[in-house]
Design a protein around this motif. Structure first.
Motif: not given
Ligand SMILES: Nc1ncnc2c1ncn2[C@@H]1O[C@@H]2COP(=O)(O)O[C@H]2[C@H]1O
Length: 928
Positions: A595-607, A657-665
């Motif tokens: 989803s374009w609204d994916f919360d990458i910061f939450k993923l950062e925190e819970i992982t 987290t930026h890498a994960a964000d770019v991968m998510q996009a």
């Protein structure tokens, strides 16, 4: 749906068969005594319900008493249809117990109605029997009964004997439909007819659970019982993997201590493949006294809340209602989805309006005919697309009739085209037309007319040019003052013309000097440069720093320090791939990972700051990367762990987290390309894009290339000050990967494939270098934004594919201003903090200051973001959006831009000011 007209051969046979299936099947079942009578040879017949078999229901309806089961089809005392003389002939009857307050009503309701269902309510335990008209053309006029309970043969998932009265289309024998389809004006479609499976989520197997399970078994559902949320999700995931599905999930919602039903429901609803799953919550009776718990459950995605009961009959009836009123319509909807797809791909132009001629639906051929995108068509008045007067079709106050004639259609940017238009009004609710179906045809019926209409950049299918054609006349979405650059403007800019200083002010000339460095290189284009406002020092600072190579900062100081803090080789050996726990919270979040609204910061925190590992595995799984590379999951996991470990946690922005964000996009873009049927990437290219995204900033020191050059870093020396960081990211990716068999995700590729994969990954990583931003953008627009069709040849196709992949990773890399606002603000905070740290260090080490305005004491964050969006993001996002069709990119960008403008106007400048304006959630994230 499913009320297929029947042919009744003769009343005698019908009568003879009327009660053959009327025997009771269980204690709570209510057999109907039915009779069928032919009227004047008509095909319609009546169902006679004996008054003697009726009794009053507590809810006001009328219940049927136990039949004698002897097949007596007498008409005497028929409650609904009278004597069978034909006068009270009931074509088909709908009895709603809520409407039928007394027997008179009951009679009234049951006569002359043409609905296809008889609904009967029984006393006490609510029995809901649905009786469809008898069917059959074999001369054995059928009639029968339905019952809500018992272990009879009315199993929803199974065909019944043609002698039995069918309950639902699923119960009808297939041949009935084949026989009767010809009789239908609007043919029906059969929903899929699966064996229904139920998943029961009960904390323990108590009497309530047993009653539910027994009811399911009574209705021949396959039942699986699980006792926890984890077990439930695990079961669903396994079923998804094996292409099975649960149609019904019943959750024990009686105590949130034992099971958090709301959470379970929400998770299931968000799980891929479960938007049409029926979710039922079993609640305490007391919950029905107040609505808060039930509303919360329903909001979480529960379809219905039912009260706990140990009474098997009640459970059974409730379940029957659910089967009929929820599960079956869901099945029907799945067929409708298939119809939509068929309609959408039809060559013929089909357009549907509502009764006031507002466009509700347009298929792909309509887009082509009108040369407009769907979002330019849908919800517009029909008059907008016609030159002709439409009063012939629908005049105020006049009834809408069918229309067949010639009307002139207004094609975008072109003369009108006369078309043969047929209009069919349809009444979906009530008797007045609710919709009009338009079918356009060229006069004379020239089949491929639409294909001959000029379309932007039409090209042979299968080539990159055959992907979505953009009108490039994108409309302004918000009225916030953000200039919407027409891509036409970009395409009309003279390509390959380096910027000159003609007509420039002194300020502009100075600014252009800054970028001349990169313009000297071959193949650089700068369609936007003259728009840079030189009165905006922050913007020019940032843009100048991003767009220029480092050699402008020639006053280097000698430094022995390498900015790269850790040697890559030492890391590889010490990294043990993080153990990935099947944590349900992470799994739940990852359900939304496309989803374009994916919360990458939450993923950062819970992982615990391992977002790349988790997101990466999810992306690899979703895009079949394991199979594509022919590699075990463990190798991929180890690769991701090593890559993630080589991102610097201490960087506020350029971390994993930026890498994960770019991968998510990247994953979201690939998905959209697939959804849009744009066959632009094969599985291998998708895998390469994801790998490039994951690794594109690996070992980033948190300082820019200019800083590295100015500080004589080892990397700048190694790469001769050219594309220093990106070269390093690409090189270290391969060095690490090839250096250890345990993480070598390429080891099973053949030579040629590896070579091509390596070249794709390197090219994509290098494309993230910002000094060539406008070059990539202009080339992309020149290929995808032009009007002229391009020649189809394999070489240029490959070149075009390269441009598309570069743009994909570039947009993914700097998509943060087009994310939901709270994420956009957090990214702005992170990049500003990293810039500030660089300036701090430059000051401290007396190095040239690359971006003097990014001084933590004085910087205006809103201004920097406004400049970044205006100069770098906006045109690129419009170009990309026009290609990929993700309007949310533009919407979020507009919203964020407006917000930054507002902050700027309000004098909210510093990072602290901006963060103080954020709601607590955002502040919380920032405090990490
Ligand atoms: N929100 C932002 N504001 C300002 N600069 C940004 C923003 N996002 C990304 N960038 C810059 O854009 C650059 C893209 O390439 P890099 O990831 O190397 O470094 C990035 C940052 O320097």
């Amino acid at each position: 749906m499913g009320c297929s007209p029947s042919t009744l051969p003769n009343s005698a046979s019908a009568n003879a068969n009327a009660n053959t299936n009327a025997g009771p099947t269980a204690a709570n079942s209510v057999p109907l005594s039915l009779d069928a009578t032919e009227k004047d040879g008509s095909r319609l017949f009546c169902i006679k319900l004996r008054r003697s078999r009726l009794r009053r229901c507590s809810c006001g309806g009328v219940a049927l008493q136990q039949g004698d089961g002897n097949g007596n089809g007498s008409t005497a005392g028929s409650a609904t249809c009278g004597s069978g003389t034909g006068d009270n002939l009931c074509h088909q009857v709908l009895l709603n117990p809520l409407q039928a307050k007394n027997e008179a009503d009951y009679e009234k309701l049951s006569t002359g109605k043409k609905d296809s269902i008889v609904t009967v309510a029984a006393l006490g335990n609510f029995t809901h029997s649905v009786v469809r008209r008898a069917t059959g053309s074999t001369g054995t006029g059928t009639s029968g009964t339905s019952s809500s309970g018992g272990g009879g043969n009315n199993r929803p998932g199974h065909r019944k004997s043609s002698l039995a009265l069918a309950l639902t289309p699923e119960d009808d024998p297939m041949d009935v439909y084949q026989r009767n389809l010809m009789d239908l004006k609007y043919p029906t479609v059969l929903p899929p007819n699966p064996q229904l499976k139920a998943l029961l989520v009960f904390h323990k197997s108590d009497s309530i659970c047993e009653a539910v399970a027994s009811a399911c078994q009574r209705h021949q559902l396959d039942v699986t019982l699980v006792k926890s949320k984890e077990e439930a999700l695990d079961t669903l995931q396994k079923s998804y993997a094996t292409a099975q599905c649960y149609h019904l999930i019943i959750i024990d919602a009686r105590s949130s201590k034992n099971l958090d039903a709301e959470h379970i429901a929400r998770t299931i609803r968000h799980t891929h493949g479960h938007h049409l799953t029926t979710i039922i919550a079993v609640c305490k009776k007391s919950f029905f006294e107040k609505d808060d718990v039930l509303i919360a459950l329903l909001d979480a995605g529960v379809n219905r809340c039912v009260a706990e009961t140990t009474n098997l009959a009640m459970c059974s009836v409730e379940l029957k209602q659910i089967l009929h009123s929820i599960i079956r319509p869901h099945n029907v909807m799945s067929t409708q989805q298939a119809l939509y797809t068929a309609l959408h791909r039809l060559k013929e132009v089909v357009l549907i309006t509502d009764d006031v001629l507002r466009i509700q639906y347009a298929n792909r051929a309509t887009e082509r005919l009108l040369n407009m995108r769907l979002d330019e068509i849908i919800s517009k008045p029909l008059a907008d697309i016609f030159v002709s007067d439409l009063s012939t079709i629908s005049e105020q106050g006049k009834s809408i009739k069918e229309f067949d004639g010639i009307l002139t259609v207004r094609r975008k940017n072109q003369e009108g085209i006369p078309m043969h238009v047929r209009v069919v009004p349809v009444a979906c609710i009530g008797s007045a037309p609710t919709h009009l179906i338009f079918n356009f045809d060229v006069p004379g019926g020239q089949m491929d007319f639409i294909a001959t209409l000029p379309q932007p950049k039409e090209a042979p299918r299968g080539s990159l040019h055959s992907v979505r054609r953009c009108s490039f006349d994108v409309r302004s979405i918000a009225s916030d003052g953000l200039r919407r650059t027409s891509l036409a403007k970009l395409t009309s800019l003279p390509l390959e013309a380096p910027i000159t200083k003609e007509n420039c002010s002194a300020d502009e000339a100075r600014l252009i000097d800054k970028v001349l460095e990169f313009l000297k290189r071959e193949g650089l284009y700068s369609p936007q440069m003259k728009e840079i406002r030189t009165d905006d020092p922050i913007a020019t600072d940032l843009i100048g720093a991003l767009l220029t190579g480092p050699s402008v900062y020639s006053s280097r100081r000698s430094s022995n320090d390498s900015i790269i803090r850790t040697g890559s080789s030492t890391r590889t050996a010490t990294i043990v791939p993080a153990k990935m726990k099947a944590n349900p919270i992470i799994m739940e979040l990852l359900e939304e990972s496309l989803s374009w609204d994916f919360d990458i910061f939450k993923l950062e925190e819970i992982t615990d700051y391992h977002p790349l590992l988790y997101l990466g595995m999810e992306m690899f799984r979703r895009f079949d990367v394991f199979a594509t590379l022919n590699i075990e999951e463990n190798v991929c996991k180890a690769w991701l762990a090593v890559i993630e470990a080589h991102y610097h946690k201490s960087n506020t922005y350029h971390n994993s987290t930026h890498a994960a964000d770019v991968m998510q996009a990247t994953g979201a873009f690939i998905t959209q390309l697939t959804n849009k049927d744009m066959m632009v990437m094969d599985r291998m290219e998708e895998a390469m894009a994801l790998i490039a995204a994951a690794a594109h900033d690996i070992d980033h020191p948190g300082r820019s290339s200019a800083f590295l050059c100015n500080s004589n870093s080892a990397l700048a020396i190694l790469y001769n000050d050219l594309t220093v960081l990106e070269n390093h990211h690409a090189a270290i990716t391969f060095k690490l990967t090839l250096g250890d068999d345990k993480i070598n995700i390429f080891k099973n590729l053949d030579k040629e494939t590896y070579k091509s994969a390596r070249s794709t990954i390197i090219d994509m990583i290098l494309a993230t270098e910002m000094t060539r931003h406008f070059e990539h953008l202009a080339k992309f627009v020149s290929v995808f934004g032009g009007e002229e069709p391009r020649e189809h040849n394999p070489q240029s196709d490959e070149e075009t594919a390269i441009l598309m992949r570069r743009m994909l990773i570039k947009v993914a890399d700097v998509s943060n201003p087009a994310r939901p606002m709270q994420f956009c603000i957090e990214w702005a905070r992170r990049i500003a903090e990293e810039y500030f740290m660089q300036t701090d260090e430059e000051k401290q080490r007396h190095l040239p200051i690359v971006m003097p305005m990014f001084d933590r004491a004085t910087c205006s964050i809103p201004k920097s973001q406004i400049g970044f969006i205006e100069y770098i993001i906006q045109d690129m996002m419009h170009a990309w959006e026009s290609f990929i069709d993700m309007p949310q990119l533009i919407t979020y960008m507009q919203i964020n831009y407006s917000q930054w403008k507002k902050y700027d106007e309000q004098g909210v400048n510093t990072l602290a000011d901006v963060m103080a304006m954020q709601p607590p959630m955002v502040k919380l994230a920032n405090s990490k």
